[in-house]
Design an enzyme around this catalytic site. Structure first.
Site, PDB file in Angstrom:
ATOM      1  CG  ASN B  73      -0.319   0.603   2.421  1.00 42.38           C
ATOM      2  OD1 ASN B  73      -0.393   1.815   2.619  1.00 42.38           O
ATOM      3  ND2 ASN B  73       0.340  -0.209   3.242  1.00 42.38           N
ATOM      4  CB  CYS B 135       4.494   5.264   7.688  1.00 40.40           C
ATOM      5  SG  CYS B 135       3.731   5.357   6.054  1.00 40.40           S
ATOM      6  CG  ASN B 200       4.443   0.502   9.944  1.00 40.86           C
ATOM      7  OD1 ASN B 200       3.853   0.267   8.889  1.00 40.86           O
ATOM      8  ND2 ASN B 200       4.203   1.582  10.668  1.00 40.86           N
ATOM      9  CB  CYS B 341       2.535 -42.390  -0.855  1.00 42.27           C
ATOM     10  SG  CYS B 341       3.360 -41.805  -2.354  1.00 42.27           S
ATOM     11  CB  CYS B 344       1.880 -36.327  -6.600  1.00 44.90           C
ATOM     12  SG  CYS B 344       2.857 -35.703  -5.214  1.00 44.90           S
ATOM     13  CB  CYS B 380      16.734 -30.603   4.067  1.00 49.38           C
ATOM     14  SG  CYS B 380      15.714 -31.143   2.681  1.00 49.38           S
ATOM     15  CB  CYS B 383      10.364 -34.723   0.819  1.00 45.94           C
ATOM     16  SG  CYS B 383      11.031 -35.354   2.377  1.00 45.94           S
TER      17      CYS B 383
END
Lengths: 444, 424
Positions: B73, B135, B200, B341, B344, B380, B383
């Protein structure tokens, strides 16, 4: 006999268009799978995950190119392909309890946008110098022609009918694809750079010898134009019609070959042409429309969605009934059918219908519509050395689509005996690849 | 049922949820409606002088089909005259004596200007002042907002000016657009601040229109740097809150930054916030989200057996330390639940191209089957972060049977570390 018709009025489109926000939301659900099973399930090898990803990034041109590269008829396939049985069935989302991606509708979204442009977004990929004649302007022929034109070859498509598109134009119900869509798609594809010649029947209006004189290679993609007969007594009585003739007349907006209004109609067969014809009969005002099929619902080649649609619209189905005689005397008044049971599986893997030892049953009717399969109009190989026809199918090499005559290739229903549009597209593409290699002087 | 009421630096609030100083607190009518719906407090849209603004003020950042995951903004302070704001503020406070009404004020760094504005504001009967030192757009160019919050001395100075004339608590709102927010936090404390508010908005470019080449939001074909907020900034805000909580400033904190749900709020509270302020998600979904904010937080406190919000405050802070204190002997590896699972293959691609090549994929009965090669997995988490199936990939403890050993221990020659496999 009267038929209850719970749902009248036009049948809604099978795959209505999507608004942009709808397509984005749906495409965003796609998991973009590795080695995506939807792509593996596509006979024409569309990279489904990638074309959908391109929707999410706003790259609609790239998405259309991906589709067209794999399947020039992506627009009509988006509408007529049994996606519920192929790519959408392979989607992994249902495995986690979510609805599959609406792949067919997303494909339509991309292709609708692409077809708003005057020509396909395919840049010439090569500078082919060959001249190729394509016999038949249906899915196989258009697929082959599009790809060869894309490679830069000079291609002419000869089609016997008034309008291009083949069975997409003449033999599919309106709710799957409007009649004017496939010819428009064919003309759009021709702007890749090939010529459409309508109303030329090769073998009658123009001989194969003349084609051979003018073209380097000829692709046969003439489909299966002739309806299979029931081979029962009384079959030639007035009141027996072919589903293909009925649907084609309706699709062309002309008068139907028979009056259906207030008639009791029997449709013989269990495939998608039978369901289309049965629906058409009701739409044309038939008093009743009944499918007569010699096996059970489990063996019906018509897709589950079509089966539920016909029931929903008020078509009745009589299973395990095989026609034995059309009853006259002067015109059709009924059909004698033999009650059957299921025996051992046949070569197709479906259980073979076996007659029950009971007397045939009479089904009174005014009209009988044959929808039990199609075959070659005539054997095109007659007179062309090396083009063989075996069991009604043109024989080709599985890797290339080439016949034993190296100047003739073939694909589509005339080779596979009648499969999906997408298979015809894949076979047209297969042949185009081999023809291109051959024309470049590389071994096919 | 847990008690959601809080005492924030002497300001009572029926619950810890305040509307941040922004368009949701533009007018008295809005704030009273919000209080009626259950909001505990409101920080009035910043009062400043002169009143100026541009048209076309916001730009959104979508995440796929999710609209406005981030919001940029370039709106400045209130659009309406100070007198109108004062009149309405007085009215709100009169009608809602038990809700927290905080006035946000912003001026250039000149004592008379601040003193004058503060005095006039205090006349309204507001419960506290919030000094807008944060700001990042429009104001810094004129010596206000982040121009103050980026200079500890200036922040301290102005805070002390305000403190001299204020009889209500003074809250200082900090900008995240600094190298280390702790310096300004301590400076504000030294100036006498009673509490700190952060963050802010973060300096941003809201995007670029690919057809016109104009950054967003476009004001007649041009744009300017903007302030970024919304769910996308939450992790940045969480860090800044925790940093201030551990800075030694030792003041109550009102946390802000992408709070959309009670879960977000609980995280801010766990990192040391006493109240939280909400803006973007109200701009997106309306005041009605307060229902689930209160309800969800209350249920959560009950579930954890905590009597009130204070009991939750800062519980996560002791668990944040320096990297060199982390245990090098801790080891996790990914574990894939083959039952859930869906094949994918996203974990395979992610690990292959963005990880440590520790997932093996193969076609098995027409599906993709993935398996973890534990010898290559460094733990890590990648996955498990991208897997679309809840809890399908979990991280399993494979720590060797050794006492903890940090990098600090290593430097000091203490302890023993398990041999590192090279994954080959």
């Amino acid at each position: 006999m009267s038929t209850k018709r719970p749902h009248e009025g036009p049948i809604p489109e099978l795959r209505p268009p999507m608004a942009g926000h709808e397509a984005l939301a749906e495409a965003s659900r796609c998991l973009y799978c590795h080695d995506a099973p939807c792509s593996r399930a596509c006979p024409s090898g569309v990279d489904v995950a990638e074309f959908i990803r391109k929707i999410t990034t706003g790259n609609l041109r790239g998405s259309a190119v991906r589709l067209l590269e794999a399947n020039p008829l992506a627009a009509s396939c988006a509408r007529v392909c049994p996606t519920e049985e192929l790519c959408e069935r392979a989607c992994v989302l249902p495995d986690m309890g979510l609805p599959h991606i609406a792949i067919g509708r997303l494909q339509r979204y991309v292709m609708d946008k692409a077809m708003a442009a005057p020509a396909p977004p395919l840049e010439r990929k090569g500078v082919g110098r060959g001249k190729v004649a394509v016999v038949g302007g249906g899915p196989a022929g258009l697929s082959c022609a599009s790809r060869l034109a894309w490679y830069g070859h000079s291609v002419t498509v000869f089609d016997a009918r008034e309008r291009p598109g083949g069975l997409n134009t003449y033999a599919i119900a309106d709710h799957k694809i409007p009649a004017d869509f496939p010819p428009g798609e064919a003309r759009w594809l021709s702007r890749i750079g090939f010529t459409l010649k309508q109303g030329v029947r090769i073998g009658a209006d123009l001989g194969f010898a003349e084609l051979e004189g003018a073209y380097d290679v000829i692709f046969l993609g003439m489909g299966l134009e002739r309806s299979v007969r029931m081979e029962v007594p009384g079959e030639d009585l007035e009141g027996v019609v072919d589903a293909l003739d009925l649907i084609a007349a309706h699709r062309m907006g002309g008068p139907l070959p028979v009056t259906l209004a207030n008639r009791d109609v029997l449709v013989i067969g269990g495939g998608n042409t039978a369901t289309d014809a049965a629906l058409l009969a009701l739409e044309a005002g038939a008093r009743s429309s009944t499918i007569v099929y010699r096996r059970t619902e489990a063996e019906m080649p018509a897709y589950p969605a079509e089966r539920s649609l016909v029931r929903h619209r008020g078509v009745q189905i009589r299973f395990l009934r095989s026609p034995v005689e059309v009853v006259g005397p002067d015109r059709v008044t009924g059909l004698l059918v033999q009650p059957m049971r299921l025996g051992e599986p046949d070569a197709s893997g479906r259980r073979r219908p076996v007659p029950l030892e009971v007397a045939p049953e009479l089904l009174p009717c005014h009209l009988i519509v044959r929808a039990i399969g199609q075959k070659l109009l005539e054997e095109p190989g007659a007179g062309i050395a090396g083009v063989k026809v075996h069991k009604g199918k043109i024989v080709v090499d599985a890797a290339t689509g080439r016949t034993d005559n190296p100047r003739y290739y073939a694909g589509g229903d005339c080779v596979n005996g009648g499969r999906e549009v997408v298979h015809a597209v894949a076979e047209g593409k297969r042949a185009a690849e081999a023809i291109h290699r051959q024309l470049q002087g590389k071994e096919a | 049922m847990a008690d959601l009421s809080v005492n924030f630096a002497g300001v009572y609030s029926p619950n810890p949820f305040w509307l941040a100083s922004a368009p949701p607190t533009n007018t008295g009518e809005q704030i009273m409606r919000a209080f009626d719906m259950g909001w505990g407090g409101a920080v009035w849209k910043s009062l400043s002088d002169p009143i100026i603004n541009v048209s076309s003020r916001l730009a959104g950042t979508d995440a796929g089909a999710r609209r406005m995951a981030g919001l940029s903004n370039i709106e400045l302070s209130t659009d309406r005259s100070l007198e109108v704001n004062f009149k309405e503020m007085r009215e709100v406070k009169r009608r809602y004596p038990k809700h927290a009404v905080i006035a946000s004020v912003m001026m250039p760094a000149e004592r008379p200007l601040w003193v004058d504005l503060v005095k006039r504001t205090l006349d309204t009967g507001c419960d506290a002042l919030e000094l807008n030192f944060g700001c990042p757009h429009g104001m810094p160019e004129r010596g206000m907002g982040a121009a103050i919050g980026q200079h500890p001395e200036l922040a301290e100075q102005i805070t002390s000016w305000v403190k001299e004339v204020s009889h209500v608590p003074v809250l200082v709102k900090l900008t995240p657009n600094v190298t280390d927010v702790a310096f300004v936090a301590r400076a504000a404390r030294d100036g006498g601040a009673d509490a700190l508010v952060l963050v802010n908005t973060i300096t941003s470019i809201g995007g670029v229109d690919l057809d016109t080449f104009t950054p967003r939001p476009s004001v007649s074909g041009r744009s300017s740097r903007s302030g970024y907020c919304g769910p996308a900034i939450k992790p940045i805000a969480l860090f800044q809150v925790s940093r201030v909580a551990q800075s030694g400033a030792n003041l109550p904190i009102s946390g802000i930054g992408g709070i959309e749900t009670w879960r977000d709020a609980a995280e801010f509270i766990l990192l040391g916030s006493t109240t939280v302020q909400v803006c973007t998600s109200v701009m997106h979904y309306g005041y009605r989200i307060i229902d689930d904010l209160c309800d969800g937080l209350s249920n959560y406190l009950d579930e954890k057996g905590l009597p009130n919000v204070d009991a939750l405050c800062g519980l996560a802070l002791p668990k944040i330390g320096a990297w060199e204190e982390l245990d090098l002997n801790y080891k996790v590896v990914a574990s894939i639940d083959q039952e859930t699972c869906i094949g994918c293959g996203n974990c395979y691609v992610a690990c292959r191209d963005g990880g440590h090549q520790a997932i093996i994929a193969a076609r098995h009965e027409g599906r993709t089957r993935v398996e973890v090669d534990e010898s290559r997995c460094v733990g890590c988490n990648l996955c498990s972060l991208i897997c679309p199936v809840h809890d399908c990939i979990t991280m399993e403890d494979r720590s060797p049977d050794l006492p903890p050993r940090s990098w600090r221990d290593v430097l000091a020659g203490k302890g023993k570390t398990a041999e590192v496999t090279d994954g080959t």
